[in-house]
Design a protein around this motif. Sequence first.
Motif, PDB file in Angstrom:
ATOM      1  N   ALA A 221     -13.175 -19.259  53.899  1.00 47.21           N
ATOM      2  CA  ALA A 221     -12.497 -18.023  54.289  1.00 47.21           C
ATOM      3  C   ALA A 221     -11.308 -17.756  53.378  1.00 47.21           C
ATOM      4  O   ALA A 221     -10.680 -18.689  52.867  1.00 47.21           O
ATOM      5  CB  ALA A 221     -12.023 -18.134  55.735  1.00 47.21           C
ATOM      6  N   SER A 222     -11.016 -16.500  53.185  1.00 49.13           N
ATOM      7  CA  SER A 222      -9.781 -16.103  52.514  1.00 49.13           C
ATOM      8  C   SER A 222      -8.839 -15.502  53.548  1.00 49.13           C
ATOM      9  O   SER A 222      -9.287 -14.962  54.560  1.00 49.13           O
ATOM     10  CB  SER A 222     -10.064 -15.072  51.422  1.00 49.13           C
ATOM     11  N   THR A 223      -7.561 -15.619  53.274  1.00 49.14           N
ATOM     12  CA  THR A 223      -6.562 -15.239  54.271  1.00 49.14           C
ATOM     13  C   THR A 223      -5.606 -14.194  53.713  1.00 49.14           C
ATOM     14  O   THR A 223      -5.201 -14.286  52.548  1.00 49.14           O
ATOM     15  CB  THR A 223      -5.771 -16.493  54.714  1.00 49.14           C
ATOM     16  N   VAL A 224      -5.295 -13.220  54.548  1.00 50.85           N
ATOM     17  CA  VAL A 224      -4.298 -12.198  54.209  1.00 50.85           C
ATOM     18  C   VAL A 224      -3.128 -12.367  55.173  1.00 50.85           C
ATOM     19  O   VAL A 224      -3.337 -12.450  56.385  1.00 50.85           O
ATOM     20  CB  VAL A 224      -4.881 -10.773  54.367  1.00 50.85           C
ATOM     21  N   ILE A 278      -1.861 -12.228  60.399  1.00 48.42           N
ATOM     22  CA  ILE A 278      -2.636 -13.210  59.635  1.00 48.42           C
ATOM     23  C   ILE A 278      -4.104 -12.850  59.848  1.00 48.42           C
ATOM     24  O   ILE A 278      -4.595 -12.896  60.977  1.00 48.42           O
ATOM     25  CB  ILE A 278      -2.377 -14.636  60.134  1.00 48.42           C
ATOM     26  N   ALA A 279      -4.772 -12.442  58.771  1.00 50.37           N
ATOM     27  CA  ALA A 279      -6.159 -11.973  58.876  1.00 50.37           C
ATOM     28  C   ALA A 279      -7.040 -12.804  57.964  1.00 50.37           C
ATOM     29  O   ALA A 279      -6.569 -13.342  56.959  1.00 50.37           O
ATOM     30  CB  ALA A 279      -6.249 -10.495  58.483  1.00 50.37           C
ATOM     31  N   ARG A 280      -8.314 -12.899  58.347  1.00 50.02           N
ATOM     32  CA  ARG A 280      -9.233 -13.693  57.547  1.00 50.02           C
ATOM     33  C   ARG A 280     -10.542 -12.961  57.330  1.00 50.02           C
ATOM     34  O   ARG A 280     -11.018 -12.256  58.211  1.00 50.02           O
ATOM     35  CB  ARG A 280      -9.575 -14.994  58.283  1.00 50.02           C
ATOM     36  N   SER A 281     -11.129 -13.182  56.162  1.00 48.94           N
ATOM     37  CA  SER A 281     -12.528 -12.810  55.932  1.00 48.94           C
ATOM     38  C   SER A 281     -13.300 -14.069  55.569  1.00 48.94           C
ATOM     39  O   SER A 281     -12.818 -14.883  54.776  1.00 48.94           O
ATOM     40  CB  SER A 281     -12.651 -11.802  54.787  1.00 48.94           C
ATOM     41  N   ASP A 282     -14.480 -14.223  56.149  1.00 46.48           N
ATOM     42  CA  ASP A 282     -15.347 -15.333  55.756  1.00 46.48           C
ATOM     43  C   ASP A 282     -16.720 -14.810  55.327  1.00 46.48           C
ATOM     44  O   ASP A 282     -17.709 -15.524  55.388  1.00 46.48           O
ATOM     45  CB  ASP A 282     -15.486 -16.350  56.886  1.00 46.48           C
ATOM     46  N   VAL A 307       2.664  -8.442  51.260  1.00 48.68           N
ATOM     47  CA  VAL A 307       1.277  -8.780  51.578  1.00 48.68           C
ATOM     48  C   VAL A 307       0.843  -9.888  50.630  1.00 48.68           C
ATOM     49  O   VAL A 307       1.021  -9.773  49.406  1.00 48.68           O
ATOM     50  CB  VAL A 307       0.341  -7.562  51.410  1.00 48.68           C
ATOM     51  N   PHE A 308       0.293 -10.931  51.215  1.00 44.12           N
ATOM     52  CA  PHE A 308      -0.062 -12.120  50.437  1.00 44.12           C
ATOM     53  C   PHE A 308      -1.504 -12.464  50.729  1.00 44.12           C
ATOM     54  O   PHE A 308      -1.926 -12.468  51.884  1.00 44.12           O
ATOM     55  CB  PHE A 308       0.899 -13.235  50.877  1.00 44.12           C
ATOM     56  N   VAL A 309      -2.283 -12.693  49.670  1.00 44.17           N
ATOM     57  CA  VAL A 309      -3.700 -13.036  49.846  1.00 44.17           C
ATOM     58  C   VAL A 309      -3.965 -14.391  49.212  1.00 44.17           C
ATOM     59  O   VAL A 309      -3.500 -14.651  48.093  1.00 44.17           O
ATOM     60  CB  VAL A 309      -4.609 -11.976  49.176  1.00 44.17           C
ATOM     61  N   THR A 310      -4.676 -15.254  49.931  1.00 47.51           N
ATOM     62  CA  THR A 310      -5.040 -16.535  49.324  1.00 47.51           C
ATOM     63  C   THR A 310      -6.496 -16.884  49.611  1.00 47.51           C
ATOM     64  O   THR A 310      -6.979 -16.673  50.725  1.00 47.51           O
ATOM     65  CB  THR A 310      -4.126 -17.675  49.806  1.00 47.51           C
ATOM     66  N   PRO A 313      -8.333 -22.466  51.114  1.00 45.40           N
ATOM     67  CA  PRO A 313      -8.514 -22.704  52.555  1.00 45.40           C
ATOM     68  C   PRO A 313      -7.320 -23.423  53.187  1.00 45.40           C
ATOM     69  O   PRO A 313      -6.923 -23.102  54.304  1.00 45.40           O
ATOM     70  CB  PRO A 313      -9.771 -23.581  52.618  1.00 45.40           C
ATOM     71  N   ASP A 314      -6.724 -24.391  52.462  1.00 50.77           N
ATOM     72  CA  ASP A 314      -5.602 -25.145  53.035  1.00 50.77           C
ATOM     73  C   ASP A 314      -4.386 -24.244  53.238  1.00 50.77           C
ATOM     74  O   ASP A 314      -3.708 -24.304  54.265  1.00 50.77           O
ATOM     75  CB  ASP A 314      -5.226 -26.316  52.124  1.00 50.77           C
ATOM     76  N   GLU A 315      -4.143 -23.402  52.243  1.00 48.88           N
ATOM     77  CA  GLU A 315      -3.006 -22.492  52.336  1.00 48.88           C
ATOM     78  C   GLU A 315      -3.214 -21.515  53.504  1.00 48.88           C
ATOM     79  O   GLU A 315      -2.312 -21.281  54.319  1.00 48.88           O
ATOM     80  CB  GLU A 315      -2.859 -21.739  51.013  1.00 48.88           C
TER      81      GLU A 315
END
Lengths: 457, 457
Positions: A221-224, A278-282, A307-310, A313-315
Motif C-alpha cells: 500500500a501507499s500512504t497519503v 491518513i489515506a491509503r491505496s493498495d 500533503v505527503f505521499v509515501t 510500507p514502513d513509513e
Amino acid sequence: MSIIDDLVTSLTDAVGAAIVVTDPDITAGYRQDWARDPNAGTPLAVVRATSTADVRAVMLWATEHSVPVVPRGAGSGLSGGATAVDGGIVLTTEAMRAVTVDPVTRTAVVQPGLLNVEVKAAAAEHGLWYPPDPSSFEMCSIGGNAATNAGGLCCVKYGVTTDYILGLEVVLADGTVVNLGGPRLKDSAGLSLTKLFVGSEGVLGIITEVTLRLIPAQPPASTVVATFTRLSDATDAILAITRSLRPAMLEFMDSTSINAVEDAMKMGLDRTAAAMLIARSDSPGAHRTEETETMAAACTAAGADEVFVTDDPDEGEAFAAARRFAIPAVERTGSLLLEDVGVPLPALADLVQGIAKIADARGVVVAVIAHAGDGNTHPLIVFDPEDADMEERAHQAFGEIMTLAISLGGTITGEHGVGRLKKAWLPDQVGEDVMELTRRIKHALDPAGILNPGAVL
Amino acid sequence: MSIIDDLVTSLTDAVGAAIVVTDPDITAGYRQDWARDPNAGTPLAVVRATSTADVRAVMLWATEHSVPVVPRGAGSGLSGGATAVDGGIVLTTEAMRAVTVDPVTRTAVVQPGLLNVEVKAAAAEHGLWYPPDPSSFEMCSIGGNAATNAGGLCCVKYGVTTDYILGLEVVLADGTVVNLGGPRLKDSAGLSLTKLFVGSEGVLGIITEVTLRLIPAQPPASTVVATFTRLSDATDAILAITRSLRPAMLEFMDSTSINAVEDAMKMGLDRTAAAMLIARSDSPGAHRTEETETMAAACTAAGADEVFVTDDPDEGEAFAAARRFAIPAVERTGSLLLEDVGVPLPALADLVQGIAKIADARGVVVAVIAHAGDGNTHPLIVFDPEDADMEERAHQAFGEIMTLAISLGGTITGEHGVGRLKKAWLPDQVGEDVMELTRRIKHALDPAGILNPGAVL
C-alpha cells in the motif's frame, strides 16, 4: 454451607474444578472489560473454557440453576458487553485458541480465544489475509470481534467482520450446540442464522468456533498524509476522496488527538494542524500511483497545508500506528468516555462540528479520531475522575453526542457494540418496534434470560 | 354470499379495489414461479402492492382473518418460494419500482419490484456498480434477490446479495413496519436483524425497501476460455486458478450444456469438449494481463485442449452470455428439475463425478453448469413430462444429488433458496437442532404462521 458455596460446588461438579476460578484476586480481573463499567458486579465464579464441551457444560448447569452467564473474549470491549453481573458466571473463551487454515477453500476455522493478530498471522502463512483490523487487533479476540461485528481501519474498502464470517458453532442458552453455515461462499439453505449471531454480543448464544473467509494477501500500500488548518477543509477532502475512489484506509485525527500522540510518540506531527488525514491505496501496480495522486490532489484542492505521499510500507505504517495509538495517548491526559458514533458520510462535518459545540457547552475536552471514510468516529471525552462535576458533565456530553448522531441519521455504535454503556440510547436509534422485535428474538432463544443479562436490552 | 366472496369483499374494503385482482385468467399466472410447482394452490386473490402502506394493509387484514400471504417479486424463483397456496393471497411487489442512488454515500434505496438489471443501470448512471448478477438478472427483482440471498457469476470475487444489503424496510406478519440498518457501512447497534431477513424467503416478513451498498464501476475485464477433453482436467484447473488468484468469474459448462447452447446459439463452441471454463480478471492495468496469463497457464498445465484469451469486452461477454443461456437452452430438450447444490471447492470433482453416476443409475440426462469458482453447481435434470416413469426417476435423482452434496459437506442451495421444492432435504443439511432454532424464530415473528406457509419449513 452457604447457598453460594453450594452453587460453586455444584458448578465444579458439573464442569470440572480445573476450569473454575473463585479466587477473588483473580476473579476481580474479570469484573470489567476495557469500558471499566463502575457498576460491574461480583461474579460467583470465572470459568475458563477449554472446549465447546466446557461451554456446553456451563450452559446446561446455568440453565438448571438459573444463573446468568456473561461470555468474555479478551476483555478488550469498550461498551461494557462483558461487564460481570452479581452472582453470575464470567465464561471466558481466552484459552480456546485453535486455528486451521485451508488455502484451497480460502477459509480458516478458529476458536474464539485466538487474537485477531494471530488469525492474520495464521492466514499470512498461506499467503492469505483476514482483513478486519480493529485498532486493538493485537489484543482483541476473534470471538469478541464476531460478537460485536468489529470493524477497523481497512473496512472502508474491505468490509466488517460479518462480511468474513461464513459459519459459526454456537452454544445456546440451554446447552444445545448448533453448527451454522460452513466453508462455502454461497449458501441460501434456511434462515441466515450465522449472520444473526454476528454482533449479538452474547445475548443469543456463545460463539465457540468461527469459520472465516480469507482473501489473497493485501498488495503493498501507499500512504497519503495531509494536514489542514481548517477542520471543514479536511471533511471536504474526505468527501472528495470517497466520491472518486475507494481508499483502503481513510483516517482522521483532530488537533487534540494529534497533540496527544505527538506528546507520546515524538514523531514530528504538525501540532498546529486542526486535522490530519491518513489515506491509503493498495490497488495493484500503476493504479496505486493514480489513486494516491488523486487523493493527494483532493487534499490540496480542499486546502491542505501539507500533503505527503509515501510508497514505503514502513513509513506509511508509522502513521497508521500513530492513529491507532490515539486512544491510549489521549487517555494519558485523563479518564475517557469512548464514543463510537457513525453517520452517513455527507453528515460527517455536521457531526464533528456538533461534537465541538457539545464539548464547549459541557466544558470538557473531546478529542475526535475517525475511520473517516466510512463515517465512523471515535469522540474521546476526557475528564478528571477526581472532579465529580466534570465527570457528570462528561456523561452528559456522552449522551448528547449519541443523540446528535441519531439526529443525523447515524448510529450510536459503528463497531464496538451497545454493551451496557449505550443501551439507554438504542431505542432512540432503532425505534420501539425494532426493540420489540429484538425482545421477541431474545425471548425465543433465551427464555430465562440467562445469557449476558443487561447487555444490549 | 359465500365465505370466499365475503373475504374478498373485506379484502377490497381493507386495501382498495384498485390493487386486488380476482380474475382467474390473471390470477392463474401468479400460481407458480419458475419452479412450476405442480402442487401450486389457487389463491383467493392477487394483490398488486404499490406502496409499503399497501403491504401493511394486506398484513393487517391477513392477520385479522388468518389468511396466508405468499410474497412474490418477479416470479423468477426456481425453488417454489412463491408458489401460491389455496385460499391465500399472492402479494406481488412488482409495481413497487422506485430507486434513488446517492453517489456520496455510494448507496441505493430501492423498492423490491425493481429488476436487478435496472438497479445496475441506476447505479451505472453515477459511475457505480451493484455486483450481484444472477443469470436471470434481466428478469429477477431486487426484492426476490434479497429474499433468497441471490448470487450470480461475479460472486466468486465480489460476494453475494447479503454482502451488499445495508438496510431493509420490512412489514411483519402483524403489519408492523420496521426499518433496519441504513446507509452506513458500519453499524453494530443491536441485533443483526437486517441480515436475518436477507434470505428469509418471505417467512419472517415482507421486504418493502432495500438499502444497497454500491461500489465503483467494474474495471474492464479480460476473459479466458478453455476447453477440456477430460472433466477431471477441468476441475483440476479450477483448483489451480482459485489457489493462485481471485477470478472475477469462473464458470463451468459440461458437454451436454455446451451442445445445448451450441444448438441454440450457433456460436462455434467445441461440441467435442467434455468441459469448458470461462474465467475473468478485472484487476486494474497490467495486473489483469498477469492474471489472465496465470489462468490460461493453469488451464494448459491441467491439460486443456484449447485456451483462448480476449481483452475485448464484447467477445468476453458473448461467452458469459452463452453460459447464462445454458438453462433455457437445455430446457429446449425437455422439462427440467433445476438443482443449486454447492460444495467446498476441493469436493467439486467428487460432486460432478457423483452426479454423472446418479444420472447413469437413474437413466436421465443431467447437464451440469457451475459457478465453479465458489463450488456452486446447477445440475439440470432433463425429463420428458409425458413419460411418468422418467419423471419419477428424475425426481429420485433430484433428491440423490442433494443428498450427495450434503455428504460432501455442501449445501442443497447456494443461491436459489429452499422454497417448497427443497425443504424436505433442509433438515438433512442443517440438522434437527438448527431446524428447531429456525422454528423458534419463525414462531417469534409469525406466531399464526400466515407468512409464506409451506416454504422453507
